[in-house]
Design an enzyme around this catalytic site. Structure first.
Site, PDB file in Angstrom:
ATOM      1  N   LYS A  66       0.800  -1.337   0.095  1.00  0.00           N
ATOM      2  CA  LYS A  66       0.193  -0.291  -0.144  1.00  0.00           C
ATOM      3  C   LYS A  66       0.577   1.676  -0.101  1.00  0.00           C
ATOM      4  O   LYS A  66       0.253   2.326  -0.239  1.00  0.00           O
ATOM      5  CB  LYS A  66      -1.035   0.083   1.394  1.00  0.00           C
ATOM      6  CG  LYS A  66      -0.585   0.540   2.270  1.00  0.00           C
ATOM      7  CD  LYS A  66      -1.840   1.005   3.226  1.00  0.00           C
ATOM      8  CE  LYS A  66      -1.950   1.247   4.528  1.00  0.00           C
ATOM      9  NZ  LYS A  66      -2.227   1.711   5.386  1.00  0.00           N
ATOM     10  N   ASP A  67       2.044   1.312   0.310  1.00  0.00           N
ATOM     11  CA  ASP A  67       2.961   2.675   0.194  1.00  0.00           C
ATOM     12  C   ASP A  67       3.569   2.600  -1.262  1.00  0.00           C
ATOM     13  O   ASP A  67       4.641   3.783  -1.360  1.00  0.00           O
ATOM     14  CB  ASP A  67       4.323   2.035   1.618  1.00  0.00           C
ATOM     15  CG  ASP A  67       3.646   1.800   2.709  1.00  0.00           C
ATOM     16  OD1 ASP A  67       2.218   2.903   2.830  1.00  0.00           O
ATOM     17  OD2 ASP A  67       4.064   1.459   3.596  1.00  0.00           O
ATOM     18  N   ARG A  92      -8.931   8.597   4.444  1.00  0.00           N
ATOM     19  CA  ARG A  92      -9.498   7.479   4.518  1.00  0.00           C
ATOM     20  C   ARG A  92     -10.075   7.004   5.522  1.00  0.00           C
ATOM     21  O   ARG A  92     -11.394   6.455   5.416  1.00  0.00           O
ATOM     22  CB  ARG A  92      -9.142   6.103   3.211  1.00  0.00           C
ATOM     23  CG  ARG A  92      -9.719   4.915   3.095  1.00  0.00           C
ATOM     24  CD  ARG A  92      -8.206   3.525   2.913  1.00  0.00           C
ATOM     25  NE  ARG A  92      -7.127   3.614   3.831  1.00  0.00           N
ATOM     26  CZ  ARG A  92      -7.815   2.858   5.249  1.00  0.00           C
ATOM     27  NH1 ARG A  92      -8.563   1.928   4.737  1.00  0.00           N
ATOM     28  NH2 ARG A  92      -6.445   2.828   5.652  1.00  0.00           N
ATOM     29  N   ARG A  93      -8.864   7.233   6.248  1.00  0.00           N
ATOM     30  CA  ARG A  93     -10.108   5.960   7.127  1.00  0.00           C
ATOM     31  C   ARG A  93     -11.335   7.358   7.943  1.00  0.00           C
ATOM     32  O   ARG A  93     -12.315   7.258   8.988  1.00  0.00           O
ATOM     33  CB  ARG A  93      -8.468   5.538   8.283  1.00  0.00           C
ATOM     34  CG  ARG A  93      -8.417   4.611   7.679  1.00  0.00           C
ATOM     35  CD  ARG A  93      -7.268   4.103   9.276  1.00  0.00           C
ATOM     36  NE  ARG A  93      -6.191   2.870   8.272  1.00  0.00           N
ATOM     37  CZ  ARG A  93      -5.830   2.957   8.654  1.00  0.00           C
ATOM     38  NH1 ARG A  93      -4.764   3.516   9.079  1.00  0.00           N
ATOM     39  NH2 ARG A  93      -4.858   1.712   8.118  1.00  0.00           N
ATOM     40  N   ARG A 124       0.638  11.172  14.281  1.00  0.00           N
ATOM     41  CA  ARG A 124       2.128  10.157  13.105  1.00  0.00           C
ATOM     42  C   ARG A 124       2.751   9.576  14.124  1.00  0.00           C
ATOM     43  O   ARG A 124       3.174   9.661  15.051  1.00  0.00           O
ATOM     44  CB  ARG A 124       2.179  11.791  12.025  1.00  0.00           C
ATOM     45  CG  ARG A 124       1.433  11.726  11.206  1.00  0.00           C
ATOM     46  CD  ARG A 124       2.317  10.887  10.250  1.00  0.00           C
ATOM     47  NE  ARG A 124       3.758  11.306   9.642  1.00  0.00           N
ATOM     48  CZ  ARG A 124       3.961  10.797   8.961  1.00  0.00           C
ATOM     49  NH1 ARG A 124       3.982   8.875   8.691  1.00  0.00           N
ATOM     50  NH2 ARG A 124       5.696  10.918   7.859  1.00  0.00           N
ATOM     51  N   ARG A 171       3.674   5.970  18.073  1.00  0.00           N
ATOM     52  CA  ARG A 171       1.465   6.064  17.682  1.00  0.00           C
ATOM     53  C   ARG A 171       1.108   6.049  19.101  1.00  0.00           C
ATOM     54  O   ARG A 171      -0.075   5.491  19.873  1.00  0.00           O
ATOM     55  CB  ARG A 171       1.108   5.843  16.644  1.00  0.00           C
ATOM     56  CG  ARG A 171       1.285   6.733  15.700  1.00  0.00           C
ATOM     57  CD  ARG A 171       0.502   5.749  14.240  1.00  0.00           C
ATOM     58  NE  ARG A 171       0.843   6.406  13.433  1.00  0.00           N
ATOM     59  CZ  ARG A 171       0.438   6.563  11.803  1.00  0.00           C
ATOM     60  NH1 ARG A 171      -1.051   6.359  12.352  1.00  0.00           N
ATOM     61  NH2 ARG A 171       0.724   7.459  11.091  1.00  0.00           N
ATOM     62  N   CYS A 218      -1.984   8.281  -1.486  1.00  0.00           N
ATOM     63  CA  CYS A 218      -2.538   8.210   0.027  1.00  0.00           C
ATOM     64  C   CYS A 218      -3.209  10.180   0.571  1.00  0.00           C
ATOM     65  O   CYS A 218      -3.343   9.903   1.429  1.00  0.00           O
ATOM     66  CB  CYS A 218      -1.094   7.540   0.726  1.00  0.00           C
ATOM     67  SG  CYS A 218       0.448   9.333   0.281  1.00  0.00           S
TER      68      CYS A 218
HETATM   69  C1  DPM Z   1      -0.278   4.670   3.306  1.00  0.00           C
HETATM   70  C2  DPM Z   1      -2.049   5.141   4.131  1.00  0.00           C
HETATM   71  C3  DPM Z   1      -0.965   4.554   6.040  1.00  0.00           C
HETATM   72  C4  DPM Z   1       0.162   3.833   5.634  1.00  0.00           C
HETATM   73  C5  DPM Z   1      -3.181   5.631   4.289  1.00  0.00           C
HETATM   74  C6  DPM Z   1      -4.435   4.457   4.665  1.00  0.00           C
HETATM   75  C7  DPM Z   1      -2.215   4.938   7.156  1.00  0.00           C
HETATM   76  C8  DPM Z   1      -1.538   6.529   7.306  1.00  0.00           C
HETATM   77  C9  DPM Z   1      -1.906   7.173   9.055  1.00  0.00           C
HETATM   78  C10 DPM Z   1      -0.816   4.566   2.217  1.00  0.00           C
HETATM   79  N1  DPM Z   1       0.329   3.073   4.442  1.00  0.00           N
HETATM   80  O1  DPM Z   1      -3.766   3.658   4.725  1.00  0.00           O
HETATM   81  O2  DPM Z   1      -5.271   5.143   4.291  1.00  0.00           O
HETATM   82  O3  DPM Z   1      -2.970   6.368   9.245  1.00  0.00           O
HETATM   83  O4  DPM Z   1      -1.629   8.085   8.922  1.00  0.00           O
HETATM   84  C11 DPM Z   1       1.225   1.679   6.978  1.00  0.00           C
HETATM   85  C12 DPM Z   1       1.038   0.936   7.548  1.00  0.00           C
HETATM   86  C13 DPM Z   1       1.053   0.128   7.019  1.00  0.00           C
HETATM   87  C14 DPM Z   1       1.362  -0.048   6.077  1.00  0.00           C
HETATM   88  C15 DPM Z   1      -0.029   0.892   8.756  1.00  0.00           C
HETATM   89  C16 DPM Z   1      -1.720   1.530   9.421  1.00  0.00           C
HETATM   90  C17 DPM Z   1       1.382  -1.825   7.663  1.00  0.00           C
HETATM   91  C18 DPM Z   1       0.105  -2.738   6.926  1.00  0.00           C
HETATM   92  C19 DPM Z   1       0.224  -2.867   5.746  1.00  0.00           C
HETATM   93  C20 DPM Z   1       0.986   3.496   6.525  1.00  0.00           C
HETATM   94  N2  DPM Z   1       1.476   1.450   5.240  1.00  0.00           N
HETATM   95  O5  DPM Z   1      -1.728   1.804   7.900  1.00  0.00           O
HETATM   96  O6  DPM Z   1      -1.892   1.358   9.843  1.00  0.00           O
HETATM   97  O7  DPM Z   1       1.101  -3.685   5.197  1.00  0.00           O
HETATM   98  O8  DPM Z   1      -0.503  -2.780   5.113  1.00  0.00           O
END
Ligand code: DPM
Length: 357
Positions: free
Chosen positions: A94-95, A145-146, A163, A169, A257
Site C-alpha cells: 500500500k505504500d 480514508r479512515r 503521526r 503511535r 495517499c
Molecule cells: C498509507 C496509509 C497509511 C500508511 C494511508 C491509508 C496509514 C497512515 C495513517 C498509504 N500507508 O491507509 O489510508 O494512519 O496515518 C502503513 C501501515 C502499513 C503499511 C500502517 C497502517 C502496515 C499494513 C500493511 C502506513 N503502511 O496503515 O496502520 O502492510 O498494509
C-alpha cells in the site's frame, strides 16, 4: 555433496543476495519474513539485509497526506536497487505508487494478511467498540480514508491526526489522555505481535481498506531475470489479482495517499469482485460501486509467457495473462464508472481542502 534445494542455478551464482529495507521495526519484521520464505525455497542461497532510513521515516511530524511526495518511502531504496547495492526490496504494497519509475517492477505480491483496519483502545477505555464510545471522544488517525468513512459512520466521534511509526503511535495513545482510540491496519499490528491490543476489527460496511493493504510486495530491477524468477516463487495468485484490480482502480482515479479512496475485493468461484469508493473529507459525500469479472482463464494461455509484461507495476510470472488483464480491466472500468458519476469533483474538493488545512 550438498545438492539439496534450489532448482534455480542462476541465482546460486551470486554469492550473496542483498535485501533492502526501511529501518522501522515493522519494515524489519516484514523483510525478515520475506527472507525467511525465500531461504526455505532456496536453502543454498545467502541473504544479507541492508537497512536504510527513507524520507518518510525522517519526516515524522507531518501527516502523510500533507507530504505530496508519492515515493516517500521508496526513493532511497530504489536508488540502492539501481546502483546494484541491493537486489530486492520489501515494501508494504500500500505504500507503493501505482506507477513505478522505469527500470523497476514488483516481482512478487505475497499472500495477503487480514486487510481490514483495527481499533486500538486506550488501556483505561472500558468500551471496546467505536459505536459504544461517548460523544466527542477523540480518535487518532492521519488517514483521510479512515477519517472520512468513520466520520460518516460514527458522527458522534471526533478525529485528530496522529503521526509517527507504529511504536510511536501506540505510545502516544497509552501515555496521554488525548485519544480514546487509534485506527491501524490489522496486518501491521499482527506482524508487530500486538494482536492482543486489537479491540475491534472494522467490517467493510464500516471502513473499507486502502489499495494493497495487508500485502507485502517485493520490488526488483525489471531486467534482473534471475531475481525476478526467484522472487516469483512467493507470488500468491489470488492476492496478486485482487491487488492489480485495486491498483488499476486507484491509478485511473489518479489517487494517492492524499485522497480518501477505499476498496474491498473478494474472489469466489473464479469471480473477482471489486468494490471501490471515493469520499469527501467529512464522508458526507461519497460514491461507491461494485463490479465483477471472471478470472477463470482458458487452458491455453494464448498470449504466451508474461516476462516482460507489467500490470500496474507488477510482473506476475506464472499467473495466466488473461486473468491479469481481466483484473486490471476490472479496476479501470470501476474507476470509469465512478468518474462518470462525479468522482473527480469529489476528489478535487477533498484535495483542495486537505492542502489548505
Ligand atoms: C498509507 C496509509 C497509511 C500508511 C494511508 C491509508 C496509514 C497512515 C495513517 C498509504 N500507508 O491507509 O489510508 O494512519 O496515518 C502503513 C501501515 C502499513 C503499511 C500502517 C497502517 C502496515 C499494513 C500493511 C502506513 N503502511 O496503515 O496502520 O502492510 O498494509
Amino acid at each position: 555433496m550438498d545438492n539439496c534445494g534450489a532448482s534455480d542455478g542462476s541465482v546460486q551464482k551470486r554469492d550473496v543476495i542483498r535485501v533492502g529495507t526501511r529501518k522501522s521495526q515493522l519494515a524489519r519484521i516484514q523483510t525478515d519474513s520475506v527472507v525467511e520464505m525465500l531461504s526455505k525455497r532456496f536453502p543454498t542461497a545467502r541473504f544479507e539485509i541492508v537497512a536504510m532510513a527513507t524520507t518518510g521515516d525522517k519526516i515524522l511530524d507531518t501527516a502523510l497526506s500533507k507530504i505530496g511526495e508519492k515515493s516517500l518511502f521508496t526513493k532511497e531504496l530504489e536508488n540502492a536497487l539501481e546502483k546494484n547495492e541491493v537486489d530486492l526490496v520489501v515494501h508494504s504494497l500500500k505504500d507503493l505508487p501505482t506507477s513505478l519509475p522505469p527500470g523497476f517492477t514488483i516481482g512478487a505480491v505475497c499472500k495477503r494478511e487480514n486487510p481490514y483496519d483495527a481499533v486500538v483502545f486506550h488501556p483505561k477505555c472500558t468500551v471496546k467498540t467505536l459505536e459504544g464510545l461517548p460523544q466527542k471522544c477523540v480518535i487518532g488517525t492521519s488517514s483521510l480514508r479512515r477519517a472520512a468513512q468513520l466520520k460518516k459512520m460514527f458522527p458522534h466521534l471526533e478525529f485528530r491526526d496522529i503521526r509517527g511509526n507504529l511504536n510511536t503511535r501506540l505510545k502516544k495513545l497509552d501515555d496521554r489522555e488525548e485519544f480514546s482510540a487509534i485506527i491501524l491496519a490489522t496486518a501491521g499490528l499482527r506482524r508487530m505481535g500486538w494482536e492482543n491490543r486489537i479491540g475491534q476489527i472494522l467490517s467493510p460496511d464500516e471502513c473499507m481498506y486502502a489499495v494493497g493493504q495487508g500485502a507485502l510486495a517485493v520490488e526488483v530491477r525489471a531486467k534482473d531475470q534471475d531475481i525476478l524468477s526467484m522472487v516469483s516463487a512467493l507470488q500468491d495468485p489470488q492476492t496478486v489479482l485482487r491487488c492489480i484490480a485495486e491498483r488499476a482502480f486507484m491509478k485511473r482515479l489518479e489517487g494517492g495517499c492524499s485522497v480518501p479512496v477505499a476498496v474491498n475485493s473478494v474472489i469466489e468461484d473464479s469471480q473477482l469482485y471489486l468494490t471501490g469508493a471515493v469520499y469527501s473529507l467529512d464522508g458526507s459525500d461519497y460514491l461507491k460501486e461494485t463490479m465483477q469479472t471472471s478470472i477463470c482463464s482458458p487452458l491455453e494461455d494464448v498470449e504466451g509467457p508474461n516476462d516482460d509484461v507489467q500490470h500496474v507495476g507488477i510482473t506476475a510470472l506464472g499467473v495466466p495473462r488473461a486473468a491479469l488483464d481481466a483484473a486490471e480491466h476490472l479496476g479501470t472500468q470501476l474507476a470509469d464508472l465512478l468518474l462518470s458519476q462525479g468522482a473527480r469533483e469529489i476528489l478535487v474538493v477533498a484535495r483542495q481542502l486537505n492542502d489548505s488545512r
